[in-house]
Design a protein around this motif. Structure first.
Motif, PDB file in Angstrom:
ATOM      1  N   ALA B  99     -21.790  20.537 -31.925  1.00 39.31           N
ATOM      2  CA  ALA B  99     -20.956  20.171 -30.776  1.00 39.31           C
ATOM      3  C   ALA B  99     -21.800  19.456 -29.731  1.00 39.31           C
ATOM      4  N   ALA B 100     -23.090  19.829 -29.679  1.00 41.90           N
ATOM      5  CA  ALA B 100     -23.955  19.238 -28.656  1.00 41.90           C
ATOM      6  C   ALA B 100     -24.077  17.731 -28.831  1.00 41.90           C
ATOM      7  N   LEU B 101     -23.963  17.275 -30.085  1.00 44.07           N
ATOM      8  CA  LEU B 101     -24.116  15.836 -30.308  1.00 44.07           C
ATOM      9  C   LEU B 101     -22.805  15.088 -30.061  1.00 44.07           C
ATOM     10  N   ASP B 102     -21.706  15.798 -30.190  1.00 47.93           N
ATOM     11  CA  ASP B 102     -20.417  15.122 -30.119  1.00 47.93           C
ATOM     12  C   ASP B 102     -19.770  15.220 -28.750  1.00 47.93           C
ATOM     13  N   HIS B 103     -20.270  16.090 -27.968  1.00 45.04           N
ATOM     14  CA  HIS B 103     -19.572  16.401 -26.735  1.00 45.04           C
ATOM     15  C   HIS B 103     -20.318  15.800 -25.549  1.00 45.04           C
ATOM     16  N   ASN B 104     -19.629  15.016 -24.788  1.00 44.26           N
ATOM     17  CA  ASN B 104     -20.360  14.370 -23.691  1.00 44.26           C
ATOM     18  C   ASN B 104     -20.408  15.212 -22.427  1.00 44.26           C
ATOM     19  N   LYS B 105     -19.970  16.446 -22.534  1.00 45.63           N
ATOM     20  CA  LYS B 105     -20.032  17.285 -21.331  1.00 45.63           C
ATOM     21  C   LYS B 105     -21.431  17.875 -21.137  1.00 45.63           C
ATOM     22  N   TYR B 106     -22.277  17.793 -22.197  1.00 47.37           N
ATOM     23  CA  TYR B 106     -23.575  18.450 -22.099  1.00 47.37           C
ATOM     24  C   TYR B 106     -24.651  17.536 -21.517  1.00 47.37           C
ATOM     25  N   TYR B 107     -25.529  18.190 -20.823  1.00 48.91           N
ATOM     26  CA  TYR B 107     -26.651  17.515 -20.205  1.00 48.91           C
ATOM     27  C   TYR B 107     -27.886  18.336 -20.574  1.00 48.91           C
ATOM     28  N   VAL B 108     -28.958  17.671 -20.977  1.00 47.82           N
ATOM     29  CA  VAL B 108     -30.156  18.433 -21.343  1.00 47.82           C
ATOM     30  C   VAL B 108     -30.838  18.932 -20.081  1.00 47.82           C
ATOM     31  N   LYS B 109     -30.882  20.235 -19.936  1.00 47.16           N
ATOM     32  CA  LYS B 109     -31.482  20.780 -18.713  1.00 47.16           C
ATOM     33  C   LYS B 109     -32.935  21.167 -18.921  1.00 47.16           C
ATOM     34  N   ASP B 110     -33.262  21.613 -20.134  1.00 44.63           N
ATOM     35  CA  ASP B 110     -34.651  22.040 -20.373  1.00 44.63           C
ATOM     36  C   ASP B 110     -34.839  22.231 -21.870  1.00 44.63           C
ATOM     37  N   CYS B 111     -36.081  22.368 -22.305  1.00 47.43           N
ATOM     38  CA  CYS B 111     -36.310  22.759 -23.692  1.00 47.43           C
ATOM     39  C   CYS B 111     -37.594  23.556 -23.790  1.00 47.43           C
ATOM     40  N   ARG B 112     -37.583  24.522 -24.682  1.00 48.25           N
ATOM     41  CA  ARG B 112     -38.746  25.390 -24.947  1.00 48.25           C
ATOM     42  C   ARG B 112     -38.756  25.722 -26.431  1.00 48.25           C
ATOM     43  N   HIS B 113     -39.940  25.586 -27.059  1.00 44.50           N
ATOM     44  CA  HIS B 113     -40.108  26.035 -28.447  1.00 44.50           C
ATOM     45  C   HIS B 113     -39.018  25.505 -29.364  1.00 44.50           C
ATOM     46  N   GLY B 114     -38.640  24.270 -29.196  1.00 42.56           N
ATOM     47  CA  GLY B 114     -37.686  23.657 -30.100  1.00 42.56           C
ATOM     48  C   GLY B 114     -36.237  23.995 -29.820  1.00 42.56           C
ATOM     49  N   VAL B 115     -35.966  24.762 -28.761  1.00 41.23           N
ATOM     50  CA  VAL B 115     -34.575  25.093 -28.417  1.00 41.23           C
ATOM     51  C   VAL B 115     -34.233  24.414 -27.093  1.00 41.23           C
ATOM     52  N   LEU B 116     -33.042  23.811 -27.056  1.00 40.45           N
ATOM     53  CA  LEU B 116     -32.646  23.099 -25.832  1.00 40.45           C
ATOM     54  C   LEU B 116     -31.672  23.922 -25.012  1.00 40.45           C
ATOM     55  N   LEU B 117     -31.820  23.771 -23.711  1.00 36.34           N
ATOM     56  CA  LEU B 117     -30.834  24.342 -22.805  1.00 36.34           C
ATOM     57  C   LEU B 117     -29.940  23.197 -22.350  1.00 36.34           C
ATOM     58  N   LEU B 118     -28.681  23.286 -22.757  1.00 36.92           N
ATOM     59  CA  LEU B 118     -27.721  22.246 -22.403  1.00 36.92           C
ATOM     60  C   LEU B 118     -26.779  22.808 -21.347  1.00 36.92           C
ATOM     61  N   GLY B 119     -26.206  21.927 -20.554  1.00 34.11           N
ATOM     62  CA  GLY B 119     -25.269  22.431 -19.551  1.00 34.11           C
ATOM     63  C   GLY B 119     -24.481  21.318 -18.902  1.00 34.11           C
ATOM     64  N   ASP B 120     -23.595  21.746 -18.046  1.00 32.64           N
ATOM     65  CA  ASP B 120     -22.767  20.835 -17.268  1.00 32.64           C
ATOM     66  C   ASP B 120     -23.651  20.174 -16.204  1.00 32.64           C
ATOM     67  N   PRO B 121     -23.652  18.853 -16.133  1.00 32.46           N
ATOM     68  CA  PRO B 121     -24.525  18.196 -15.154  1.00 32.46           C
ATOM     69  C   PRO B 121     -24.210  18.580 -13.708  1.00 32.46           C
ATOM     70  N   LYS B 122     -22.990  19.008 -13.484  1.00 25.66           N
ATOM     71  CA  LYS B 122     -22.609  19.307 -12.086  1.00 25.66           C
ATOM     72  C   LYS B 122     -22.817  20.768 -11.724  1.00 25.66           C
ATOM     73  N   SER B 123     -23.188  21.591 -12.705  1.00 27.62           N
ATOM     74  CA  SER B 123     -23.303  23.016 -12.416  1.00 27.62           C
ATOM     75  C   SER B 123     -24.602  23.541 -12.995  1.00 27.62           C
ATOM     76  N   ASN B 124     -25.257  24.433 -12.262  1.00 26.88           N
ATOM     77  CA  ASN B 124     -26.525  24.947 -12.739  1.00 26.88           C
ATOM     78  C   ASN B 124     -26.392  26.124 -13.689  1.00 26.88           C
ATOM     79  N   LEU B 125     -25.518  27.050 -13.378  1.00 30.06           N
ATOM     80  CA  LEU B 125     -25.494  28.297 -14.151  1.00 30.06           C
ATOM     81  C   LEU B 125     -24.168  28.528 -14.865  1.00 30.06           C
ATOM     82  N   GLN B 126     -23.349  27.485 -14.978  1.00 24.58           N
ATOM     83  CA  GLN B 126     -22.101  27.658 -15.692  1.00 24.58           C
ATOM     84  C   GLN B 126     -22.051  26.678 -16.865  1.00 24.58           C
ATOM     85  N   GLY B 127     -21.417  27.106 -17.895  1.00 20.29           N
ATOM     86  CA  GLY B 127     -21.262  26.241 -19.067  1.00 20.29           C
ATOM     87  C   GLY B 127     -22.579  25.961 -19.776  1.00 20.29           C
ATOM     88  N   LEU B 128     -23.534  26.888 -19.685  1.00 24.20           N
ATOM     89  CA  LEU B 128     -24.842  26.680 -20.334  1.00 24.20           C
ATOM     90  C   LEU B 128     -24.757  27.025 -21.825  1.00 24.20           C
TER      91      LEU B 128
END
Lengths: 174, 152
Positions: B99-128
């Motif tokens: 879904a992360a590749l198909d959905h334009n609602k996600y924004y890459v917020k961070d990555c660690r050890h090969g895992v990405l934290l995706l989220g809503d560009p307008k919100s910090n702690l929702q939709g992560l």
């Protein structure tokens, strides 16, 4: 370092040792080449294998031993130079060409080499044959790998385990 | 009768049995699926790769040195090109459909050890959401309080 006793008193000439295959064929090779085998190295350092004695290798037949020694003779000079850090690019390319051709063999011969390299603990040869098998199986499905290596068909129990694993790691099969 | 536990996993004994670990070590690191498929071949291969994971993976990492770059993430592309989030740099690896590749609602917020934290560009702690591009696993995280405004 004191030179190991050669037993023939022929200083200057390379020390030779005799290896005896499981089918009683005798192979006379330079000690330096045979010493690529960790298993043989200690015996040779202790002065074994010289003269009429010979070192019996009950697990290696003559066809396989001949092939193993072909590898050892080719690689001995580089090994004597500590992996040949000063080898020229030409030397390295030549060894690489030799290695590629060396493992371009029937699967049954390859299997004999795998077992001989393991028994004799010849690190470079173990690495070379392992790489060859890895190249044979990469990009293949589990069933293709089994067929390539001649594994028997999986039992229903094994098949169920394989299916479960494929389901769990579905991403690797897309 | 032979008890089931005594039966060899890849019966009968096979010439490569003694060299399996050395063989698996040499599977290419730029094609992670190769190792997973090999682990499916039989129980003893699976045990080497998975049950002794710490031992084998440490050897595998030491053998191959620095892990290869499988691709990179282009933060700027996610909103304009739905498929452009992950740019592969090897021919053998493409991230699993997600879904992360198909959905334009996600924004890459961070990555660690090969895992990405995706989220809503307008919100910090929702939709992560956490996304592993190698396995395709994606896990939504519970929403945090909207009021928190710290940046990742």
């Amino acid at each position: 370092m004191a030179a190991p006793e050669s037993g023939d008193g022929n200083n200057g000439a390379a020390r030779m040792v005799t290896l005896i295959s499981s089918d009683n064929t005798r192979f006379e090779v330079e000690a330096a080449a045979a010493s690529l085998s960790q298993t043989l190295q200690l015996t040779i350092l202790d002065g074994g294998g010289g003269g009429g004695d010979g070192i019996p290798l009950p697990n290696v037949d003559s066809a396989t031993l001949s092939k193993v020694l072909e590898y050892c003779i080719k690689h001995a000079p580089a090994a004597a130079n500590g992996g040949a850090p000063n080898a020229t690019a030409v030397d390295r390319a030549e060894l690489e060409r030799f290695d590629n051709e060396f493992v371009n063999i029937d699967q049954s011969v390859l299997y004999s080499l795998i077992m001989a390299a393991h028994n004799l603990e010849i690190e470079g040869l173990q690495s070379l044959v392992a790489k060859k098998v890895a190249d044979m199986i990469k990009g293949k499905s589990p069933m293709e790998i089994r067929r390539t290596l001649g594994f028997p068909d999986p039992t229903p129990e094994e098949q169920a385990e394989m299916n479960a694993h494929m389901l769990e790691y579905g991403w690797a099969y897309e | 009768m032979t008890p089931p536990m005594a039966r060899r996993p890849c019966s009968p004994p096979h010439p490569v049995d003694d060299a399996v670990e050395e063989i698996l070590l040499r599977l290419p690191p730029d094609d992670p699926a190769s190792l997973v498929r090999a682990a499916t071949v039989c129980r003893s291969w699976r045990r080497i790769v998975l049950a002794d994971a710490d031992t084998f993976s440490a050897r595998y990492c030491a053998f191959h040195g620095t892990p290869p770059v499988l691709g990179f993430l282009h933060r700027g592309l996610v909103d304009t090109n739905k498929r452009g989030l992950f740019v592969p740099t090897t021919t053998s690896f493409h991230p699993s459909n997600s879904a992360a590749l198909d959905h334009n609602k996600y924004y890459v917020k961070d990555c660690r050890h090969g895992v990405l934290l995706l989220g809503d560009p307008k919100s910090n702690l929702q939709g992560l959401s956490l996304w592993d591009p190698i396995t395709g696993d994606q896990r939504d995280l519970p929403d945090g309080p909207e009021a928190v405004s710290s940046r990742f």
